[in-house]
Structure formats: structure tokens, C-alpha cells
Scaffold this active site. Sequence first.
Site, PDB file in Angstrom:
ATOM      1  N   LYS A   1      64.996  68.326  45.793  1.00 14.71           N
ATOM      2  CA  LYS A   1      65.871  67.566  44.902  1.00 14.71           C
ATOM      3  C   LYS A   1      66.168  66.241  45.565  1.00 14.71           C
ATOM      4  O   LYS A   1      66.177  66.154  46.805  1.00 14.71           O
ATOM      5  CB  LYS A   1      67.181  68.326  44.655  1.00 14.71           C
ATOM      6  CG  LYS A   1      67.896  67.903  43.400  1.00 14.71           C
ATOM      7  CD  LYS A   1      67.317  68.594  42.184  1.00 14.71           C
ATOM      8  CE  LYS A   1      67.889  68.046  40.899  1.00 14.71           C
ATOM      9  NZ  LYS A   1      67.458  68.876  39.744  1.00 14.71           N
TER      10      LYS A   1
ATOM     11  N   ASP B   1      66.676  63.976  36.156  1.00 16.50           N
ATOM     12  CA  ASP B   1      67.856  64.843  36.146  1.00 16.50           C
ATOM     13  C   ASP B   1      68.972  63.949  35.572  1.00 16.50           C
ATOM     14  O   ASP B   1      68.669  62.970  34.866  1.00 16.50           O
ATOM     15  CB  ASP B   1      68.188  65.362  37.560  1.00 16.50           C
ATOM     16  CG  ASP B   1      69.180  66.522  37.554  1.00 16.50           C
ATOM     17  OD1 ASP B   1      68.769  67.661  37.302  1.00 16.50           O
ATOM     18  OD2 ASP B   1      70.390  66.287  37.786  1.00 16.50           O
TER      19      ASP B   1
HETATM   20  P1  NDP Z   1      71.720  63.379  31.231  1.00 15.92           P
HETATM   21  O1  NDP Z   1      72.005  62.286  32.172  1.00 15.92           O
HETATM   22  O2  NDP Z   1      70.737  63.150  30.136  1.00 15.92           O
HETATM   23  O3  NDP Z   1      73.088  63.865  30.533  1.00 15.92           O
HETATM   24  C1  NDP Z   1      74.136  64.338  31.290  1.00 15.92           C
HETATM   25  C2  NDP Z   1      75.270  64.730  30.357  1.00 15.92           C
HETATM   26  O4  NDP Z   1      76.261  65.436  31.066  1.00 15.92           O
HETATM   27  C3  NDP Z   1      75.961  63.525  29.733  1.00 15.92           C
HETATM   28  O5  NDP Z   1      76.492  63.875  28.486  1.00 15.92           O
HETATM   29  C4  NDP Z   1      77.074  63.260  30.759  1.00 15.92           C
HETATM   30  O6  NDP Z   1      78.179  62.557  30.238  1.00 15.92           O
HETATM   31  C5  NDP Z   1      77.479  64.668  31.116  1.00 15.92           C
HETATM   32  N1  NDP Z   1      78.009  64.668  32.476  1.00 15.92           N
HETATM   33  C6  NDP Z   1      77.346  64.368  33.617  1.00 15.92           C
HETATM   34  N2  NDP Z   1      78.166  64.437  34.676  1.00 15.92           N
HETATM   35  C7  NDP Z   1      79.360  64.810  34.187  1.00 15.92           C
HETATM   36  C8  NDP Z   1      80.614  65.060  34.772  1.00 15.92           C
HETATM   37  N3  NDP Z   1      80.786  64.957  36.120  1.00 15.92           N
HETATM   38  N4  NDP Z   1      81.631  65.444  33.971  1.00 15.92           N
HETATM   39  C9  NDP Z   1      81.454  65.555  32.617  1.00 15.92           C
HETATM   40  N5  NDP Z   1      80.296  65.307  31.994  1.00 15.92           N
HETATM   41  C10 NDP Z   1      79.268  64.958  32.766  1.00 15.92           C
HETATM   42  O7  NDP Z   1      71.308  64.629  32.115  1.00 15.92           O
HETATM   43  P2  NDP Z   1      70.508  65.945  31.701  1.00 15.92           P
HETATM   44  O8  NDP Z   1      70.835  66.319  30.306  1.00 15.92           O
HETATM   45  O9  NDP Z   1      69.113  65.772  32.109  1.00 15.92           O
HETATM   46  O10 NDP Z   1      71.148  67.010  32.711  1.00 15.92           O
HETATM   47  C11 NDP Z   1      72.248  67.837  32.352  1.00 15.92           C
HETATM   48  C12 NDP Z   1      72.273  69.065  33.247  1.00 15.92           C
HETATM   49  O11 NDP Z   1      71.052  69.801  33.091  1.00 15.92           O
HETATM   50  C13 NDP Z   1      72.397  68.806  34.759  1.00 15.92           C
HETATM   51  O12 NDP Z   1      73.116  69.850  35.350  1.00 15.92           O
HETATM   52  C14 NDP Z   1      70.943  68.865  35.227  1.00 15.92           C
HETATM   53  O13 NDP Z   1      70.857  69.176  36.597  1.00 15.92           O
HETATM   54  C15 NDP Z   1      70.445  70.011  34.362  1.00 15.92           C
HETATM   55  N6  NDP Z   1      68.991  70.095  34.198  1.00 15.92           N
HETATM   56  C16 NDP Z   1      68.273  69.049  33.722  1.00 15.92           C
HETATM   57  C17 NDP Z   1      66.908  69.185  33.539  1.00 15.92           C
HETATM   58  C18 NDP Z   1      66.076  68.119  32.900  1.00 15.92           C
HETATM   59  O14 NDP Z   1      64.894  68.377  32.659  1.00 15.92           O
HETATM   60  N7  NDP Z   1      66.617  66.961  32.593  1.00 15.92           N
HETATM   61  C19 NDP Z   1      66.202  70.403  33.934  1.00 15.92           C
HETATM   62  C20 NDP Z   1      67.071  71.482  34.357  1.00 15.92           C
HETATM   63  C21 NDP Z   1      68.408  71.294  34.504  1.00 15.92           C
HETATM   64  P3  NDP Z   1      78.417  61.022  30.659  1.00 15.92           P
HETATM   65  O15 NDP Z   1      77.382  60.242  29.896  1.00 15.92           O
HETATM   66  O16 NDP Z   1      79.808  60.719  30.246  1.00 15.92           O
HETATM   67  O17 NDP Z   1      78.228  60.939  32.144  1.00 15.92           O
HETATM   68  O1  2IT Z   2      66.907  70.900  37.611  1.00 16.37           O
HETATM   69  C1  2IT Z   2      65.726  70.805  37.207  1.00 16.37           C
HETATM   70  O2  2IT Z   2      64.988  71.786  37.114  1.00 16.37           O
HETATM   71  C2  2IT Z   2      65.238  69.474  36.835  1.00 16.37           C
HETATM   72  N1  2IT Z   2      65.994  68.512  36.878  1.00 16.37           N
HETATM   73  C3  2IT Z   2      63.799  69.286  36.446  1.00 16.37           C
HETATM   74  C4  2IT Z   2      62.918  69.234  37.667  1.00 16.37           C
HETATM   75  C5  2IT Z   2      61.486  68.861  37.396  1.00 16.37           C
HETATM   76  O3  2IT Z   2      60.792  68.653  38.401  1.00 16.37           O
HETATM   77  O4  2IT Z   2      61.047  68.767  36.248  1.00 16.37           O
END
Ligand code: NDP
Ligand code: 2IT
Length: 451
Positions: free
Chosen positions: A129, A169
Amino acid sequence: MGSHASEIAAFMDDLKAKNPGEHEFHQAVHEVAESIIPFMDTKPIYRDLKIFERMCEPDRTIIFRVCWQADDGTVHVNRGFRVQVNNAIGPYKGGCRFHPTVNLSVLKFLGFEQQLKNSLTGLPMGGAKGGSDFDPKGKSNAEVMRFCQAFMSELFRHIGPDVDVPAGDIGVGAKEIGYMFGQYKRLTNKFEGVLTGKGLEYGGSLIRTEATGYGAVYFMENMLAVQGLDFEGKTVVVSGSGNVAIHAAEKACQMGAKVVTLSDSGGFIHDPAGMTEEKINWVKTLKKNNGRISEYTKEFSGSTFHEKKRPWSVPCDYALPCATQNEISGEEAKALIANGVKAVSEGANMPTVDAGVKAFLAAGVLFGPAKAANAGGVAVSGMEMSQNSARVSWTDKELRNLLKTTMSTIHQTCHQFGAGHGVNGTVDYVRGANIGGFVKVADAMLAFGVM
Ligand code: NDP
Ligand code: 2IT
């Protein structure tokens, strides 16, 4: 587990002494230790050769300065990280997060979980990560571009298609991946599959954008099917409004559920009428333009905004936490249970605090832990790597099928190790995911000897 309590406590004391103050890392390891330490009785060589201790000590941690210039000429200094945890079963693989809360503890927890998650996908990927404490909010495109280029100017020497393959992420989506890929290509003069989540024009994969959110819903669909339940007509509460949340909401809608909430760090919106595809598409455009979720209420009448609140007080059948870590407290888990929640699938990483996980398990809620439930994203990343190596592009239909099959295989693995371990003989998916992810990595490490 009782007889292992002192071994777990001693293990955690040691880990905390070695990694002081890293609370998120301690939390993630503790949850896994509770599954793995008792499980090691079935194969004592894991314990004798300190396999789990080794999984808790990253292969290496790279920390570097990222210096960039804002549009007004001011100079900014951020910190960049890449935590390469384990490459026993494949090149290091995992996302990059850009958010002001990023620190070593957060990235070590995410990298630690990633090695087990990637193993669960069945694909040859190790765990890593990375990211930075850079805050993309309020930055111009040019500033984000200069930051990404500066970040890659150091990261490029530590990664490669057979070495370490970063992805997105929080705060890192297609735009940032584009800037980083461009800089990698410029510095190395190599066009290769060094990042995933790329644009379709330059080696990206169909379905990667949708994969995490869709996958979390598929995982829940698999858990529900075991109990003869489905999404039809059910009320679903979703947190977040980023990549994962939007696609989880979209898939739940397509499966006939009524999705009533989305959120961001400013608060949550409640739409009792339920979201439609049209409303979700509107949110996609809003987020592309860096809008805030509160604006939803101006567009769709009957919806309300709850400032600085999280959505867990809204009664629902199913919950999909898709924002960030520790966003469901023990109290919030109890409120969800009191309101009748039957299933939770974690789209975000570690969104539920330990007390919340324990409350869900004790109440017999179907609980899909992050390392299984959100593995669809990295699974399609693995498929993007394969396509890049073979210089081919698979079809939309092939990839949709592969994602669905992968999520049901992950569910099966969790079921295999979790069945009968929950309350009243139900499935403990936390145990299932931890042990299911552990075994392949552990056996590969055994094959390599002591290192
Ligand atoms: P994005 O940046 O697209 O969206 C993040 C969302 O979560 C936004 O709505 C943001 O709001 C909110 N958020 C982030 N930090 C906080 C906080 N501290 N308090 C409240 N709201 C918060 O990220 P993703 O959708 O890609 O990721 C979301 C989650 O999914 C994370 O935990 C990530 O690790 C996990 N994940 C992502 C993957 C991927 O493929 N993208 C894969 C697997 C897991 P705001 O805009 O106000 O910050
Ligand atoms: O938490 C996760 O699994 C991710 N942010 C995606 C990682 C990846 O390599 O696609």
C-alpha cells in the site's frame, strides 16, 4: 479461543512495542491474530517458523519527500510512502491513497490486510500500500498533476510490472493514475503494466472502475443466498459517495434494493424514496466535478441532509460502509442491530471498529469483512495485469462474469473456514476470510525457507 488469549495478548504486546502508536495497524493485526493464532494449532510449523510474525513485518517501507509548486508559486512539502509488505505469491500489489490522514500506521494496516485480500482472490499478487498526506481537495488540475509527477519521480525506482503494481484508493482515481503513468513512462521510457486502474486508451481494463462496489454487493448476495435472502425490495444504507460507494449503490439498485443514503465527510443524505439509476448518475457527475453530497437535496425533493452525521441511525435491512476506516463505532453497530440490520458488507477497508465487528457477530448479522467483501477491485486489477502482459483486452461480458465468479469463489473460501464458527452454528466470515487468505501466503513462505 479462550485458551489462546494469553498467546494473542503476548503477540500483541510485542507488536505494539515494535510499532508504537500505530493504532490502526494494531487494530488490523489483532483481528487477524484472533483467527490465526488458534488456527496454527492445526499446523504447528506455522508457529515454529514464525510465519505470522513475518507477515506483520513489511519486507520494506519506503518513505520520501514529495515537493511540488502550487499555482500561486508557493512550494509545498508532502510525505510519500510505499509499504511493500509481502511478495510470497506475486508482485507487490495495492492502492495508493492521497488524504491528509495518511500516515505510516494507516498504510501498514492497509498493506497488512492487502496481502490476505490478494491471496483470497486466487490471483498471483503480493501485498502493498502507498500514498501521501497530500490533500487533493480544493487543488486545481494542474496542481494535482504536478503533485502526481513529483510523487512518481521517486516512486518509479521502486515499482515495475513484476516488482510492485500500485493502483487507486481514496483520493486516487483515473485522473491521478493517468498523471502517474505518464510520468513513469517518461522517466523509464517503458510502456508497461506498472499501474492498474488505467484509462481504457492506454491499457486499462473494463469493469475496473465498477469492480469494488459491484463486488461488495455480489459478496453480500452470496452471504444472503446461504440464508435464502436477496436484495429485492430491501432497504440499503450506503456510506461514502466516492468510487466504491457509487458503484455499490448502483449494483444494489440494479438488484431491486432501495438505496436510501450516501455520505461524505460533510454529512449524509437520506432519500426515503430510494435512489434510481438517474439519481446515481447525477451523483457520478457531481463527484467528477468535485461537488459535495449535500447538493443532492437541492436536486431531489423529499431528501434531507444531515450535517456531520453518519447514516447508521437510518433503519435498514442491509448496510454497505464504503467511505473509510473506523466509520462504524460500537454504538453505531448496536443502533443498526436494534433497527434490524441483517447483513453488512464492507466496501471500505476496516470501516467497523473491533467492538462493532464483535457486536455484529454476536447478533448473528451476516458480516462480510473488507478483505473478502471489497476484493473485487484488486481482483479486476489482477485481470488488468494479465491483459497487459498478454497485450490483449478482454470483453465487458468476460470481465463481468469473472468478477461475479471471483466473488463467489471468495465467498466459498470464507465459508469453508468460517462455517459453524459463528453464533448458533452460523458462518463466521471474519475467521473465514482471515484463515482463507492466510493459508496460501503461509504455505508459499514455508516453501522459501527461513528469510
Ligand atoms: P474515493 O476517494 O473515491 O471516495 C472516498 C469517499 O469516502 C468520499 O465520499 C469521501 O468523502 C469519504 N471519506 C474519505 N475519508 C473520509 C473520512 N475521513 N471521513 C468521512 N468520509 C470520508 O475513494 P474510494 O471510493 O476508492 O475508497 C473508499 C473506501 O474503499 C476506502 O476505504 C478504500 O480503501 C476502499 N477500497 C477502495 C478500492 C478501490 O478500488 N477504489 C478497493 C478496495 C477498497 P470526502 O469527499 O468528503 O472526503
Ligand atoms: O484496497 C484495495 O484493495 C484497493 N485500493 C485496490 C488495490 C488495487 O491494486 O487495485
